[in-house]
Write an enzyme that holds these catalytic residues in place. Structure first.
Site: not given
Length: 552
Positions: A192, A323-324, A96, A247
């Site tokens: 991210d 995870h979101d 990440d 993202e």
């Protein structure tokens, strides 16, 4: 063919995956111990949520040292061993990249806030006055710091100050950090909130009532965004055989091609949020916490737009959980009497589209949402929103807020992985950092591996299909009966070959007429039931039934 087009990615949220030392937190050695499990599933890539040194204000998305592993997760040597052992099993590692912001405990920010003439001052954004931008995690996006009497920008928590990418020294720091990990064998990056790294540096106000704060277009897709990503590609990515996914909240199918178009020299693919926001009233004064029912026609049209707009021009990422996001079987399916059927239905629908599919840990065994009390949630987003919307501004009731939390909140996906029916689901011998979902007694890996008809083995079949059948990688996409409010059906076609995916999205049986397609031309290739019920060209779909038909 580019390797990531044939790959299936498995996302690991390290603190919740497997605890090897009994301290209640998952860790890197725990991931190493479970590599055989992932090899059995058949995945090609592990995407690790952040494992770097961090105060953990936002579970590792607040990084204080990019080049060292958080001690609770292990050591750098553990990370290097994970990379090597995964590679031995032909599994690649994607890390990440969290470079929109750092922790306020990062040495850059510690120095930056000391004085206005500190060499690190311009690593971040400092202003004498704040504008009316709101943080994604509630409250103003500007925090006053008494040391120098100025405000700093934070689009997330106040412990996550935004980096100033206008400063070329900052960009070079990021490039060097990326090379450090890629030279150790890392195979790529999930980036991210990459669409927010470029800021509108005049910091214009939103058109709001005096005293209001808001989130809008100025939070994403700034004027130099693609200049920065092109520079990243030139200086780092182009030098490695790697996979990249950004993202990119705020992206449409059209501007997605600015990120991942064939000749753009930027990224391989991005994550869209379009389909995941369809069950929320995003324009509401309480934002994502205002729920509505998912409209299947709207859902189909949204996915169709991404499939057709990017065909032969870019590449899609395919996901329903991470995870979101909450557990899809609870959010849009039936997590009780039809849990296995609906979990398999969702798997078939999204895995057979064009793109690189992502499986989030536990999705492959059909893990479900939680219904904890507010005190049992650890997510900073939930806690901040509850304080802001329920306790302080009183824009919603606790009852309605908790209904939303139970359906869409991030901690639904962050409960520890359920390995068996022993204490704490076999995740830890200690006290887990977040409560284990009580469903571990019946939903766990051990149970799934023992059941040849389990969700796990269904995912394994789908992964095998993606590896073996180029149609799934290459064929075009076409919706079938797009206005049908109960059935999601689409065709993947190339030349004289055709695949039909037909899925009942609900718990009520429904008949589906193939219309211009002749059922006799197709064979049943895969189903989440043991047979198919059809009369002529009409298929009788049972609750959450999903089938794949092929004519080659």
């Amino acid at each position: 063919m580019t390797w990531w087009k044939k790959s299936v990615v498995y996302q690991i949220y390290p603190r919740s995956f497997y605890d090897s030392n009994g301290d209640g937190l998952g860790d890197i050695r725990g991931i190493i111990e479970k590599l055989d499990y992932l090899e059995k599933l058949g995945i090609d890539v592990i995407w690790l949520s952040p494992v770097y040194e961090s105060p953990q204000d936002d579970n590792g998305y607040d990084i204080s040292d990019y080049r060292n592993i958080w001690s609770k997760f292990g050591t750098n040597e553990d990370m290097f061993e994970l990379i090597d052992k995964a590679h031995e099993k032909n599994i690649k590692i994607v890390m990440d990249l969290v470079a929109n912001h750092t922790s306020d405990e990062h040495k850059w920010f510690v120095e930056s806030k000391k004085s206005k003439d500190n060499p690190y001052r311009d690593y971040y954004f400092w202003r004498d006055e704040k504008n009316n931008w709101e943080s994604y995690f509630s409250g103003p996006a500007w925090q006053f710091d008494e040391t120098t009497g100025q405000y700093y920008l934070h689009l997330f928590t106040k412990k996550q100050p935004d980096l100033n990418w206008e400063n070329p020294v900052v960009r070079n720091e990021i490039w060097d950090m990326m090379k450090f990990w890629m030279d150790k064998g890392v195979d790529g990056w999930r980036m991210d909130v990459i669409s927010s790294i470029s800021k509108y540096t005049d910091f214009p106000d939103y058109d709001l009532e005096e005293g209001e704060i808001g989130i809008g277009d100025y939070h994403t897709n700034g004027p130099k965004l693609h200049d920065y990503i092109k520079e990243m590609n030139k200086e780092v990515l182009s030098k490695y055989d790697c996979m990249t996914v950004g993202e990119a909240p705020g992206s449409s199918p059209e501007n997605a091609l600015l990120f991942c178009g064939k000749d753009r020299d930027e990224l391989n693919m991005i994550f869209t949020f379009d389909h995941m926001d369809l069950d929320r009233n995003m324009d509401s004064e309480i934002g994502k916490w205002s729920l509505r029912d998912l409209d299947l026609v709207e859902f189909k049209e949204t996915l169709e737009a991404w499939q057709t707009s990017l065909y032969n021009k870019g590449w899609n990422s395919l996901y329903l959980e991470n995870h979101d996001q909450a557990r899809v079987v609870s959010r849009w399916g039936n997590d009780k009497e039809y849990r296995k059927e609906s979990a398999k239905m969702f798997a078939l629908v999204y895995q057979m589209m064009q793109g690189t599919p992502y499986i989030y840990q536990g999705q492959e065994i059909g893990m479900v949402n939680t219904d904890f009390d507010i005190e049992d949630y650890k997510d900073v987003e939930i806690r901040n929103a509850y304080k802001d919307l329920v306790l302080e501004r009183k824009l919603t009731t606790k009852e309605d807020f908790m209904k939303a939390v139970h359906r869409i909140s991030r901690d639904n996906a962050r409960t520890p992985m359920q390995w068996n029916d022993s204490s704490n689901g076999g995740f830890t011998s200690g006290e887990p950092w977040l409560k284990v979902n009580p469903s571990y007694k019946t939903i766990n890996v051990e149970e799934s591996l023992a059941d040849e008809d389990s969700i796990f083995y269904f995912y394994k079949k789908l992964i095998d299909q993606r590896h073996d059948d180029d149609m799934i990688t290459d064929a075009e996409f076409r919706l079938v009966d797009k206005d049908n409010k109960k059935v999601f059906a689409y065709e993947r076609y190339l030349g004289d070959k055709s695949i039909l995916i037909i899925a009942n999205f609900y718990s009520e049986p429904v008949d589906f007429d193939l219309d211009t397609y002749k059922l006799e031309d197709y064979r049943l290739d895969l189903s989440n039931y043991k047979d198919m019920v059809a009369d002529g060209n009409k298929i009788s779909l049972r609750p959450y039934e999903a089938i794949m038909l092929k004519n080659y």
